[in-house]
Enzyme design. Structure first.
Site, PDB file in Angstrom:
ATOM      1  N   LYS A  67      38.860  35.499  55.069  1.00 25.18           N
ATOM      2  CA  LYS A  67      37.593  36.080  55.518  1.00 25.18           C
ATOM      3  C   LYS A  67      36.527  36.210  54.426  1.00 25.18           C
ATOM      4  O   LYS A  67      35.612  37.032  54.516  1.00 25.18           O
ATOM      5  CB  LYS A  67      37.813  37.447  56.189  1.00 25.18           C
ATOM      6  N   HIS A 124      44.835  29.927  50.950  1.00 24.93           N
ATOM      7  CA  HIS A 124      44.612  31.359  50.710  1.00 24.93           C
ATOM      8  C   HIS A 124      45.692  31.896  49.763  1.00 24.93           C
ATOM      9  O   HIS A 124      45.802  33.119  49.594  1.00 24.93           O
ATOM     10  CB  HIS A 124      44.701  32.152  52.018  1.00 24.93           C
ATOM     11  N   SER A 172      35.735  42.088  58.514  1.00 28.11           N
ATOM     12  CA  SER A 172      35.872  40.738  59.068  1.00 28.11           C
ATOM     13  C   SER A 172      37.338  40.440  59.421  1.00 28.11           C
ATOM     14  O   SER A 172      37.629  39.840  60.461  1.00 28.11           O
ATOM     15  CB  SER A 172      35.360  39.717  58.046  1.00 28.11           C
TER      16      SER A 172
HETATM   17  P1  A3P Z   1      32.076  37.918  59.426  1.00 30.84           P
HETATM   18  O1  A3P Z   1      33.320  38.222  60.205  1.00 30.84           O
HETATM   19  O2  A3P Z   1      31.699  39.057  58.508  1.00 30.84           O
HETATM   20  O3  A3P Z   1      30.939  37.463  60.271  1.00 30.84           O
HETATM   21  P2  A3P Z   1      36.641  32.651  56.541  1.00 30.84           P
HETATM   22  O4  A3P Z   1      36.020  31.318  56.840  1.00 30.84           O
HETATM   23  O5  A3P Z   1      37.127  32.803  55.147  1.00 30.84           O
HETATM   24  O6  A3P Z   1      37.635  33.036  57.581  1.00 30.84           O
HETATM   25  O7  A3P Z   1      35.455  33.730  56.613  1.00 30.84           O
HETATM   26  C1  A3P Z   1      34.853  34.051  57.832  1.00 30.84           C
HETATM   27  C2  A3P Z   1      33.609  34.881  57.561  1.00 30.84           C
HETATM   28  O8  A3P Z   1      32.605  34.016  56.999  1.00 30.84           O
HETATM   29  C3  A3P Z   1      33.037  35.474  58.818  1.00 30.84           C
HETATM   30  O9  A3P Z   1      32.424  36.697  58.417  1.00 30.84           O
HETATM   31  C4  A3P Z   1      32.010  34.404  59.189  1.00 30.84           C
HETATM   32  O10 A3P Z   1      31.008  34.835  60.070  1.00 30.84           O
HETATM   33  C5  A3P Z   1      31.448  34.079  57.822  1.00 30.84           C
HETATM   34  N1  A3P Z   1      30.721  32.797  57.784  1.00 30.84           N
HETATM   35  C6  A3P Z   1      31.137  31.595  58.242  1.00 30.84           C
HETATM   36  N2  A3P Z   1      30.178  30.666  58.090  1.00 30.84           N
HETATM   37  C7  A3P Z   1      29.121  31.302  57.523  1.00 30.84           C
HETATM   38  C8  A3P Z   1      27.812  30.878  57.123  1.00 30.84           C
HETATM   39  N3  A3P Z   1      27.403  29.625  57.279  1.00 30.84           N
HETATM   40  N4  A3P Z   1      27.008  31.805  56.560  1.00 30.84           N
HETATM   41  C9  A3P Z   1      27.402  33.072  56.396  1.00 30.84           C
HETATM   42  N5  A3P Z   1      28.616  33.541  56.763  1.00 30.84           N
HETATM   43  C10 A3P Z   1      29.482  32.659  57.315  1.00 30.84           C
END
Ligand code: A3P
Length: 289
Positions: free
Chosen positions: A42, A102, A132
């Site tokens: 996340k 991860h 998140s």
């Molecule tokens: P939130 O749940 O706070 O919205 P991962 O890819 O490591 O699982 O992380 C997911 C998080 O990154 C989520 O956060 C998601 O919305 C955010 N995320 C994914 N793409 C993004 C982007 N282009 N810009 C900003 N945040 C992004």
């Protein structure tokens, strides 16, 4: 019924199916031109992955729509019910490969170090990570039931979630940066000035791209564009363990959403815990922007 319990891999809580697949991961053969994307869950993994694939395809968005992100950037230690494991996917991927993990630094398969692969680590402040991660537990039903937000917060602070302690993760990779080819980035910086962070990546890769190309990359990887892109938003995921109606994978994509969730008391407790666990480190996080 698809929710999994967590087992323990060398002291790190992890999905039981991933632990079953561990011998294959441990023996993984990295190639010298592999680029590893490493994060605590996340922390912006998917965002960074999309940026990297765009860089690798010189800003050609159509090429980056060829397949879903979890196939374009295979997940090293992934092993679920059916379908190929992350390692099997990677074995069938032509070089140069982008690899997602991860894993905490001490569990990374040794061939990445032996082959001296370039690694990009992205970290995000723990208050936004825990929020998140909570929503991700609700929607991605391979995870154990998160319980209430308060309960989940306790488990997170105690490191009793998949991949273990956030503190150990971010600090472990930070320290490794001293001796290895690791570019350490922050989600908050990427939010604030994505152009500057993409330039850092290009410099790390020894690659030059025109301003128009960088512009195309930034457009294609913005939250709004990724959210509506089926190759980036996980909504086409063949396995059905994600329920986007509970919480979309691309949920909010902002810094500071924790303020909408933490109580004052939880925040004070978290701050104190953070101070204790980051003591003596020169690694600092922006909790708001
Ligand atoms: P939130 O749940 O706070 O919205 P991962 O890819 O490591 O699982 O992380 C997911 C998080 O990154 C989520 O956060 C998601 O919305 C955010 N995320 C994914 N793409 C993004 C982007 N282009 N810009 C900003 N945040 C992004």
């Amino acid at each position: 019924a698809i929710r999994q319990g967590l087992g323990s891999l060398h002291g790190i809580p992890l999905f039981k199916s991933f632990i079953e697949g561990w011998p294959q991961v441990k023996a993984f053969q990295a190639r010298p031109d592999d680029l590893l994307i490493s994060t605590y869950p996340k922390s912006g993994t998917t965002w960074l992955s999309e940026i990297m694939d765009m860089i690798y395809h010189n800003g050609n968005a159509e090429k980056c729509r060829r397949d879903a992100i979890y196939n374009r950037v295979p997940f090293l230690e992934m092993k679920v019910f059916k379908g190929p494991s992350g390692v099997e996917q990677l074995e069938n991927t032509p070089s140069p490969r982008l690899v997602k993990t991860h894993l905490p630094v001490q569990l990374l398969p040794t061939s990445f170090w032996e082959k001296d692969c370039k690694i990009i680590y992205m970290a995000r402040n723990p208050k936004d990570v825990v929020i998140s991660y909570y929503y991700f537990h609700l929607m991605a039903k391979v995870h154990p039931d998160p319980g209430t937000m308060a309960e989940f917060l306790e488990n997170f602070m105690a490191g009793k979630v998949a991949y273990g302690s956030w503190y150990d993760h971010v600090r472990g990779w930070w320290e490794k940066k001293q001796e290895k080819k690791i570019l350490y980035l922050f989600y908050e910086d990427m939010k604030k000035d994505p152009r500057q962070e993409v330039q850092k990546i290009l410099q790390f890769l020894g690659k030059e791209l025109s301003e128009e190309t960088v512009e195309r990359i930034l457009h294609h990887t913005s939250f709004q564009e990724m959210k509506k892109n089926p190759a980036a938003n996980y909504e086409t995921m063949a396995f059905t363990f994600m329920d986007h109606s509970l919480s979309p994978f691309l949920r909010k994509g902002i810094t500071g959403d924790w303020k909408n969730h933490f109580t004052v008391a939880q925040n004070e407790r978290f701050d104190q815990h953070y101070q204790e666990h980051m003591a003596g480190s020169d690694l600092h996080f922006q909790m708001e922007v």
